[in-house]
Design a protein around this motif. Sequence first.
Motif, PDB file in Angstrom:
ATOM      1  N   ASP A 263       0.848  -1.185   0.000  1.00 26.57           N
ATOM      2  CA  ASP A 263       0.000   0.000   0.000  1.00 26.57           C
ATOM      3  C   ASP A 263       0.891   1.245   0.000  1.00 26.57           C
ATOM      4  N   LEU A 264       1.249   1.721  -1.198  1.00 24.28           N
ATOM      5  CA  LEU A 264       2.199   2.828  -1.305  1.00 24.28           C
ATOM      6  C   LEU A 264       1.639   4.136  -0.750  1.00 24.28           C
ATOM      7  N   VAL A 265       0.351   4.380  -0.954  1.00 26.72           N
ATOM      8  CA  VAL A 265      -0.249   5.588  -0.385  1.00 26.72           C
ATOM      9  C   VAL A 265      -0.191   5.524   1.135  1.00 26.72           C
ATOM     10  N   GLY A 266      -0.522   4.366   1.692  1.00 25.60           N
ATOM     11  CA  GLY A 266      -0.434   4.188   3.137  1.00 25.60           C
ATOM     12  C   GLY A 266       0.977   4.373   3.653  1.00 25.60           C
TER      13      GLY A 266
ATOM     14  N   VAL B 193      -4.488  10.781  10.731  1.00 21.58           N
ATOM     15  CA  VAL B 193      -5.937  10.634  10.553  1.00 21.58           C
ATOM     16  C   VAL B 193      -6.248  10.265   9.102  1.00 21.58           C
ATOM     17  N   ALA B 194      -5.573  10.936   8.170  1.00 21.73           N
ATOM     18  CA  ALA B 194      -5.756  10.603   6.752  1.00 21.73           C
ATOM     19  C   ALA B 194      -5.322   9.167   6.475  1.00 21.73           C
ATOM     20  N   PHE B 195      -4.249   8.728   7.131  1.00 23.41           N
ATOM     21  CA  PHE B 195      -3.783   7.346   6.991  1.00 23.41           C
ATOM     22  C   PHE B 195      -4.851   6.363   7.472  1.00 23.41           C
TER      23      PHE B 195
ATOM     24  N   SER C  91      -8.982   2.319   6.108  1.00 22.35           N
ATOM     25  CA  SER C  91     -10.329   1.762   6.281  1.00 22.35           C
ATOM     26  C   SER C  91     -11.046   1.544   4.951  1.00 22.35           C
ATOM     27  N   SER C  92     -10.526   2.140   3.877  1.00 22.48           N
ATOM     28  CA  SER C  92     -11.205   2.035   2.585  1.00 22.48           C
ATOM     29  C   SER C  92     -10.443   1.211   1.557  1.00 22.48           C
ATOM     30  N   VAL C  93      -9.122   1.050   1.729  1.00 24.02           N
ATOM     31  CA  VAL C  93      -8.322   0.346   0.738  1.00 24.02           C
ATOM     32  C   VAL C  93      -8.522  -1.165   0.871  1.00 24.02           C
ATOM     33  N   ARG C  94      -8.408  -1.879  -0.226  1.00 24.18           N
ATOM     34  CA  ARG C  94      -8.677  -3.321  -0.227  1.00 24.18           C
ATOM     35  C   ARG C  94      -7.593  -4.111   0.510  1.00 24.18           C
ATOM     36  N   GLU C  95      -6.343  -3.732   0.324  1.00 23.72           N
ATOM     37  CA  GLU C  95      -5.229  -4.438   0.984  1.00 23.72           C
ATOM     38  C   GLU C  95      -4.444  -3.425   1.811  1.00 23.72           C
ATOM     39  N   PRO C  96      -4.894  -3.143   3.046  1.00 24.54           N
ATOM     40  CA  PRO C  96      -4.288  -2.081   3.848  1.00 24.54           C
ATOM     41  C   PRO C  96      -2.907  -2.451   4.377  1.00 24.54           C
TER      42      PRO C  96
ATOM     43  N   GLY D 225      -8.896  -3.741  11.554  1.00 20.38           N
ATOM     44  CA  GLY D 225      -9.691  -4.731  12.273  1.00 20.38           C
ATOM     45  C   GLY D 225      -8.930  -5.397  13.402  1.00 20.38           C
ATOM     46  N   MET D 226      -7.589  -5.381  13.356  1.00 16.87           N
ATOM     47  CA  MET D 226      -6.814  -5.968  14.451  1.00 16.87           C
ATOM     48  C   MET D 226      -7.097  -5.264  15.771  1.00 16.87           C
TER      49      MET D 226
END
Length: 491
Positions: A199-202, A242-244, A249-254, A259-260
């Motif tokens: 997840d490069l954006v993350g 917060v943006a992270f 919460s929206s990306v498919r492969e965070p 959820g952990m």
Amino acid sequence: MTDTSVPNRRLGWVLGLTSTAYFMVVLDSVVVITALPRMQHDLHVSLSSLQWTLNAYGIAFAAGIITAAALGDRFGRRKLFNIGLALFTVASVACALAPGLSVLIVARTVQGLGGAVVLPLSLTILTAAFPIERRGMIVGIYGGLAGLAVAMGPIVGGAVTQGIDWHWIFWINVPIGVVAVFLGLRLLPESYGAPERLDLVGVGLVTAGVVALVWALGRSGDVGWSSAEVVGTLVAGAVLLVAFARWESSVREPLVPLGMFADRDFAIGNVVTFLMSGAIFAGGLLVTEEFQLARHFSPVGAGARLLPFFATPMLVSPLAGALSDRIGRRPIIVVGLSMLTGGFVWVAWHDSLHTSWVEIVIALLIAGVGISMALPTVPTAVLSAVAPQQMGKASGINYMAQRFGAVFGVAIGSTVFASYGGFASPATVAAGFKPAVWACCIFAGLGALAATAMSGRSKPAAEGESAVEGESAVEGEPAAEGEPAAVPIVA
């Protein structure tokens, strides 16, 4: 999913190699402190400028942890662990050869990145290699080395600097790192997490947010909490994180599966890690300053007197970890953090320039035993709360909480110290020391209180963690005839 396993004859090597790497990285985070005056003289720079050899290491370390854990899950934990260890070793050579401050700071930054790879992956490799019913004791041995490394840091740094030259605090890493990489490639098991895209954006959001927060906390002591630099950077860091969280919460492969945090032990365990680390690191720094600047002990003398505080994990943590495997994590953590709080209360209540250092050391011994009880059980509870394929990310998050706790605790302790005292004389050091230690008491006490909300149960082994007869983690090597069943490492 496939099962990979570690033959019993190699479990000792897994413990030895991961613990050695852990010891080396933790030692290097503190060994520089006592060498700073000599480095200042040789490099002809100000002490405030030289502090960035510490800050650069800490910022790079904090920024790289979660990304390193995710890369290890995707490309192989052993592979990334050895790359991080090699990077740390090469950066140590660069530190030793640095002709000036700028090169030294760059080399320390690279060293911090190497450490950010080594620490979470060493814990993941170690934890996954042993069955859940033995993890407390094993992580106790591993965690005990952290206390020993912190305790030995001032002593090793002072002795090497006084007896040889400050460059050798970096040279001593090189032979250890080379041997560890060679053996790690041959003897450590390979394991993977979930095969997800990075997840490069993350990565960008969490790295920028962490750098901003750690920078602001590190600068707060120099420019003040109300300065535009600190306030602006804190706000920017908070907005980025917060943006992270929203992105994750929206990306498919965070990068970090949110959820952990729904698991109570995982969420509260990381809060306890944050508070415990703040108390330990701030308290250790404050006592070191009091011993040297108010009581005029040498760096080696101060480090020797701190051994009861920092070195007790080497003896107590394996026993506490083994006991937690039998009776559960919560009582060990609560009692341990209560002892840490009690030891600090004793120091804060009784300390003065007329108090014998022996009395202070006895109080630190009580606190040190408490640390030794909590140190292995908190990360064991955190990692035991997630599935095996999530251990890498869970380890990265837990180390992030530890790093933030340490930086935040030191920043708060330093602020309280500066509000009530200073470094002008032994009397002003003592005046700032007591209220600052009371702040450490609050951190430790809140940690003990938070730990009471943990479940207190040892979770059963996850599916796929049962022994796999006749398989080895190393290139499919068959188990030796008559050898006990291997311990699985990945499901």
